[in-house]
Write a protein that holds these residues in place. Sequence first.
Motif, PDB file in Angstrom:
ATOM      1  N   ASN B  10       0.858  -1.189   0.000  1.00 43.53           N
ATOM      2  CA  ASN B  10       0.000   0.000   0.000  1.00 43.53           C
ATOM      3  C   ASN B  10       0.890   1.234   0.000  1.00 43.53           C
ATOM      4  O   ASN B  10       1.497   1.562   1.013  1.00 43.53           O
ATOM      5  CB  ASN B  10      -0.904  -0.009   1.220  1.00 43.53           C
ATOM      6  CG  ASN B  10      -1.814  -1.216   1.215  1.00 43.53           C
ATOM      7  OD1 ASN B  10      -2.519  -1.467   0.244  1.00 43.53           O
ATOM      8  ND2 ASN B  10      -1.787  -1.990   2.303  1.00 43.53           N
ATOM      9  N   CYS B  12       2.065   5.147  -0.436  1.00 42.17           N
ATOM     10  CA  CYS B  12       1.618   6.541  -0.247  1.00 42.17           C
ATOM     11  C   CYS B  12       2.796   7.474  -0.477  1.00 42.17           C
ATOM     12  O   CYS B  12       3.877   7.219   0.040  1.00 42.17           O
ATOM     13  CB  CYS B  12       1.179   6.820   1.185  1.00 42.17           C
ATOM     14  SG  CYS B  12       0.021   5.675   1.884  1.00 42.17           S
ATOM     15  N   TYR B  13       2.571   8.544  -1.168  1.00 45.73           N
ATOM     16  CA  TYR B  13       3.572   9.616  -1.224  1.00 45.73           C
ATOM     17  C   TYR B  13       2.892  10.938  -1.542  1.00 45.73           C
ATOM     18  O   TYR B  13       1.745  10.960  -1.977  1.00 45.73           O
ATOM     19  CB  TYR B  13       4.678   9.303  -2.251  1.00 45.73           C
ATOM     20  CG  TYR B  13       4.201   9.155  -3.672  1.00 45.73           C
ATOM     21  CD1 TYR B  13       4.054  10.266  -4.492  1.00 45.73           C
ATOM     22  CD2 TYR B  13       3.906   7.908  -4.204  1.00 45.73           C
ATOM     23  CE1 TYR B  13       3.611  10.134  -5.804  1.00 45.73           C
ATOM     24  CE2 TYR B  13       3.466   7.762  -5.510  1.00 45.73           C
ATOM     25  CZ  TYR B  13       3.318   8.882  -6.305  1.00 45.73           C
ATOM     26  OH  TYR B  13       2.868   8.755  -7.590  1.00 45.73           O
ATOM     27  N   LEU B  20      -2.011  13.874  -1.364  1.00 45.35           N
ATOM     28  CA  LEU B  20      -1.350  12.620  -1.058  1.00 45.35           C
ATOM     29  C   LEU B  20      -1.766  11.594  -2.103  1.00 45.35           C
ATOM     30  O   LEU B  20      -2.949  11.450  -2.413  1.00 45.35           O
ATOM     31  CB  LEU B  20      -1.833  12.166   0.329  1.00 45.35           C
ATOM     32  CG  LEU B  20      -1.143  10.964   0.940  1.00 45.35           C
ATOM     33  CD1 LEU B  20       0.263  11.317   1.377  1.00 45.35           C
ATOM     34  CD2 LEU B  20      -1.950  10.485   2.154  1.00 45.35           C
ATOM     35  N   TRP B  21      -0.793  10.900  -2.683  1.00 43.26           N
ATOM     36  CA  TRP B  21      -1.080   9.835  -3.630  1.00 43.26           C
ATOM     37  C   TRP B  21      -1.166   8.527  -2.856  1.00 43.26           C
ATOM     38  O   TRP B  21      -0.255   8.176  -2.123  1.00 43.26           O
ATOM     39  CB  TRP B  21       0.018   9.747  -4.679  1.00 43.26           C
ATOM     40  CG  TRP B  21      -0.305   8.759  -5.752  1.00 43.26           C
ATOM     41  CD1 TRP B  21       0.078   7.461  -5.804  1.00 43.26           C
ATOM     42  CD2 TRP B  21      -1.081   8.990  -6.921  1.00 43.26           C
ATOM     43  NE1 TRP B  21      -0.405   6.864  -6.931  1.00 43.26           N
ATOM     44  CE2 TRP B  21      -1.140   7.777  -7.647  1.00 43.26           C
ATOM     45  CE3 TRP B  21      -1.753  10.114  -7.444  1.00 43.26           C
ATOM     46  CZ2 TRP B  21      -1.821   7.651  -8.859  1.00 43.26           C
ATOM     47  CZ3 TRP B  21      -2.426   9.991  -8.645  1.00 43.26           C
ATOM     48  CH2 TRP B  21      -2.462   8.767  -9.340  1.00 43.26           C
ATOM     49  N   VAL B  22      -2.263   7.815  -3.019  1.00 41.60           N
ATOM     50  CA  VAL B  22      -2.435   6.539  -2.332  1.00 41.60           C
ATOM     51  C   VAL B  22      -2.708   5.452  -3.359  1.00 41.60           C
ATOM     52  O   VAL B  22      -3.621   5.591  -4.175  1.00 41.60           O
ATOM     53  CB  VAL B  22      -3.609   6.598  -1.328  1.00 41.60           C
ATOM     54  CG1 VAL B  22      -3.843   5.230  -0.696  1.00 41.60           C
ATOM     55  CG2 VAL B  22      -3.338   7.633  -0.250  1.00 41.60           C
ATOM     56  N   GLU B  24      -3.329   1.423  -3.440  1.00 44.73           N
ATOM     57  CA  GLU B  24      -3.482   0.190  -2.655  1.00 44.73           C
ATOM     58  C   GLU B  24      -3.006  -1.004  -3.444  1.00 44.73           C
ATOM     59  O   GLU B  24      -3.388  -1.181  -4.596  1.00 44.73           O
ATOM     60  CB  GLU B  24      -4.951  -0.013  -2.289  1.00 44.73           C
ATOM     61  CG  GLU B  24      -5.389   0.918  -1.180  1.00 44.73           C
ATOM     62  CD  GLU B  24      -6.786   0.585  -0.674  1.00 44.73           C
ATOM     63  OE1 GLU B  24      -7.022  -0.578  -0.288  1.00 44.73           O
ATOM     64  OE2 GLU B  24      -7.628   1.496  -0.695  1.00 44.73           O
ATOM     65  N   LEU B  58       2.303  -0.659   4.733  1.00 47.58           N
ATOM     66  CA  LEU B  58       2.384   0.609   4.009  1.00 47.58           C
ATOM     67  C   LEU B  58       3.809   0.793   3.491  1.00 47.58           C
ATOM     68  O   LEU B  58       4.771   0.410   4.164  1.00 47.58           O
ATOM     69  CB  LEU B  58       2.064   1.787   4.938  1.00 47.58           C
ATOM     70  CG  LEU B  58       0.722   1.793   5.683  1.00 47.58           C
ATOM     71  CD1 LEU B  58       0.617   3.053   6.552  1.00 47.58           C
ATOM     72  CD2 LEU B  58      -0.439   1.729   4.706  1.00 47.58           C
ATOM     73  N   VAL B  60       6.142   3.924   2.211  1.00 48.74           N
ATOM     74  CA  VAL B  60       6.179   5.391   2.081  1.00 48.74           C
ATOM     75  C   VAL B  60       7.620   5.831   1.827  1.00 48.74           C
ATOM     76  O   VAL B  60       8.558   5.075   2.097  1.00 48.74           O
ATOM     77  CB  VAL B  60       5.643   6.087   3.356  1.00 48.74           C
ATOM     78  CG1 VAL B  60       4.207   5.665   3.659  1.00 48.74           C
ATOM     79  CG2 VAL B  60       6.538   5.816   4.565  1.00 48.74           C
ATOM     80  N   GLU B 353      -1.770  16.049   5.464  1.00 49.85           N
ATOM     81  CA  GLU B 353      -1.119  15.971   4.148  1.00 49.85           C
ATOM     82  C   GLU B 353       0.083  16.911   4.073  1.00 49.85           C
ATOM     83  O   GLU B 353       1.142  16.541   3.555  1.00 49.85           O
ATOM     84  CB  GLU B 353      -2.125  16.328   3.032  1.00 49.85           C
ATOM     85  CG  GLU B 353      -3.093  15.227   2.670  1.00 49.85           C
ATOM     86  CD  GLU B 353      -4.198  14.986   3.718  1.00 49.85           C
ATOM     87  OE1 GLU B 353      -4.338  15.801   4.667  1.00 49.85           O
ATOM     88  OE2 GLU B 353      -4.903  13.966   3.583  1.00 49.85           O
ATOM     89  N   ARG B 398      -5.103   5.773   3.715  1.00 49.68           N
ATOM     90  CA  ARG B 398      -4.825   7.161   4.105  1.00 49.68           C
ATOM     91  C   ARG B 398      -4.968   7.337   5.632  1.00 49.68           C
ATOM     92  O   ARG B 398      -4.143   7.972   6.271  1.00 49.68           O
ATOM     93  CB  ARG B 398      -5.772   8.092   3.346  1.00 49.68           C
ATOM     94  CG  ARG B 398      -5.471   9.578   3.506  1.00 49.68           C
ATOM     95  CD  ARG B 398      -6.345  10.152   4.591  1.00 49.68           C
ATOM     96  NE  ARG B 398      -6.024  11.518   4.883  1.00 49.68           N
ATOM     97  CZ  ARG B 398      -6.119  12.028   6.116  1.00 49.68           C
ATOM     98  NH1 ARG B 398      -6.466  11.257   7.138  1.00 49.68           N
ATOM     99  NH2 ARG B 398      -5.840  13.281   6.328  1.00 49.68           N
ATOM    100  N   LEU B 401      -2.042   5.838   7.358  1.00 54.01           N
ATOM    101  CA  LEU B 401      -0.873   6.725   7.316  1.00 54.01           C
ATOM    102  C   LEU B 401      -0.993   7.811   8.388  1.00 54.01           C
ATOM    103  O   LEU B 401      -0.027   8.110   9.098  1.00 54.01           O
ATOM    104  CB  LEU B 401      -0.730   7.359   5.934  1.00 54.01           C
ATOM    105  CG  LEU B 401       0.475   8.300   5.816  1.00 54.01           C
ATOM    106  CD1 LEU B 401       1.782   7.521   5.932  1.00 54.01           C
ATOM    107  CD2 LEU B 401       0.441   9.080   4.512  1.00 54.01           C
TER     108      LEU B 401
END
Lengths: 424, 424
Positions: B10, B12-13, B20-22, B24, B58, B60, B353, B398, B401
Amino acid sequence: MKNDFILKGNICYSETMDRLWVAEQQYVICVDGKSAGVFSEIPEKYQGLPVKDCGDALIVPGMVDLHAHAPQYAFRGLGMDLELLEWLNTHTFPEEAKYASEVYAKRAYTMYVEELKKSDVTRAVIFATMHVEGTKILMELLEDSGLSAYVGKVNMDRNGGKDLEEKSAEKSLEETKRWLAETDGRFQHVRPILTPRFIPSCTDELMRGLAELQKEKKLPVQSHLSENPGEIAWVKELCPNVSNYSEAYEQFGLFGGDCPTIMAHCIWMEEDEIEKMKNNQVYVAHCPQSNMNLSSGIAPVRRFLSEGIPTGLGSDMAAGYSTSIFRAMADAIQCSKMRWRLVDDTQKPLTVEEAFYLGTKGGGAFFGKVGSFEEGYEFDALILDDSNIAHPQKLTVRDRLERMIYLSDDRHITEKYVSGRKVK
Amino acid sequence: MKNDFILKGNICYSETMDRLWVAEQQYVICVDGKSAGVFSEIPEKYQGLPVKDCGDALIVPGMVDLHAHAPQYAFRGLGMDLELLEWLNTHTFPEEAKYASEVYAKRAYTMYVEELKKSDVTRAVIFATMHVEGTKILMELLEDSGLSAYVGKVNMDRNGGKDLEEKSAEKSLEETKRWLAETDGRFQHVRPILTPRFIPSCTDELMRGLAELQKEKKLPVQSHLSENPGEIAWVKELCPNVSNYSEAYEQFGLFGGDCPTIMAHCIWMEEDEIEKMKNNQVYVAHCPQSNMNLSSGIAPVRRFLSEGIPTGLGSDMAAGYSTSIFRAMADAIQCSKMRWRLVDDTQKPLTVEEAFYLGTKGGGAFFGKVGSFEEGYEFDALILDDSNIAHPQKLTVRDRLERMIYLSDDRHITEKYVSGRKVK
């Protein structure tokens, strides 16, 4: 007695608000669940008792959480980009409504109590929800954990929305009486506390009924006071007959005096409210992390201390995301520094000693003789192993305690006792 | 390439400051130590690469600490009941003086670097001390750790007391040149950064010499700016020729522009200092925990962001007691809320964010393309296993995170990569 024992190690406790007692490699003696004192040599009459050598560990009183919402644990660390009233309506009330289900309550409360067992907390004063069955489940779980707690079934007969509002004052009082009857005498370590959520959630009729119940049963009371400017303005609208938020409670006799009371937050206090809290010895549950997370402000804790208003720390789970009272001490110090810098430089920041006092003896006083190892105090203790915190030089015991405030987590709490019962 | 690989999980960045780009259960691909992007299916040309399935974890970007003092790690969590200038003289300078001993430096720096390896930090910009040998030891330890860092031998030729002051500007410059010569080309992941401690520690002659060196070697610079009112008043006394603290650096050409610069703190900024930072693209290292601990104040971070001033987060070890940049994100949000409430309600608090952006892409920009998984960015990554954080309901990625920001510690960081190198 067969459960009496002695712990040997580096013992710290608060003698007074600004004086920390430090005893290196000494003995603290537990007799009948109470401290018989701290000694450099074991007195003759206790020489047959088993001694647990804690080596170089620290031994400190258990921590007291004066304000937490058990049902909110489920969303800790989430959705904190809102202020109080929005946050209640968006996150809190919908979550608390789920506790109508006993299955959900059991699942979620089990997680909270498990976390509390691992934490530095030995005693807590806790809001459940308005649901009687869920509240009973929470009390059972806490009793089984060995922790000591006050738990309140919440009263709220207005402004809770359709899923979290009792139908009438009468119904709320009925349910409260049922809860008290059904839990009466069932628990050794868990006691009930009357819990009107806050003025906006409770009609005058409900408050009058709770006041009667309080007098009849001699129960303590917990609620919220002056957390957020929007909340305070709302209270003024709802109670045009009183001159401030404190009076909105006091008019019913639910504000200290003969009614032992904890008020959480107490941030935006008027002068005569402070006077009233002092005269009535209302407890402040100072919740610094919550107050930052919900943009509430910073309570005038130095003022409370210098006025002699009884004050302790609260996690305010889940507006505060951490159950740790060590963390609450660190947050209280930081907040007091920001208050000194940004709001009022006549009120100097809290010291390490004062913060430690607040989290132990300060809040502990609500439970009686709790939060110290002086003779006669309940034997609530934490054994702290800080050996995994690397440091390149010798530290004093006092310095190691300061480090625990800032650096400890559940890994450092290797054992925990409540009134002499081993709970971790 | 033999070291290329793919992580599945998963992801996220931060795309932008507030977005925020998520993704999955998608794939992030590491080619030549850089991200080749995030994909829902593995593109054909990468299909031979090994895939590590991170399950429900996650993934990241690694975190960037824009400001830390390695020698202060030894007294983290201690002695914070003082303001900046007293704290420097009472705790910091005596501790830093010990790093004249290579034995002590090695012992203490090893502890810091070990901690950094376990933490969420993949890149850091670090002050050592004024001692060349100790600084080299720190650089070696960091190089061996696999982390990426800028390290500065500190310059200070006044106001350090007898044990922590270089004899003259000339001597300070000589030592700096020796340090640069002796470390030149020795490290792959650790680079030097010029480090005049702050204006009160550096004579004009020293600053002029450093400026020459900066131009000659094209080195970046780090220092401190406007942390504390007492400090600022002192700078005004020391530099009567300039109109504010920023100009005290700018007069020597050590304030951004062609000289890549990080300034820590930047709390009490005048309007034309903000303008200058914007024009010169000076980086702000925002250190919220330090700013609370030393009663310094709260920096106007919202303002920096809206002006387009490059900004990241700093632990400021040991005025900040935690190495965690997740924690710095939480602290930055809390501080911004207190600033909104108590100082200026026109500047809204930071969001989750935005705080995440600051700790990854915001600070990362000082290192180049760092702090994101967009194509071409350095492959700095954390794998976060949050399965031990109990929750009674399904959470989005999200939300998970957000929880990491508030609830994570080193136990949740199960793997760590820097430019594709596995360092934990």
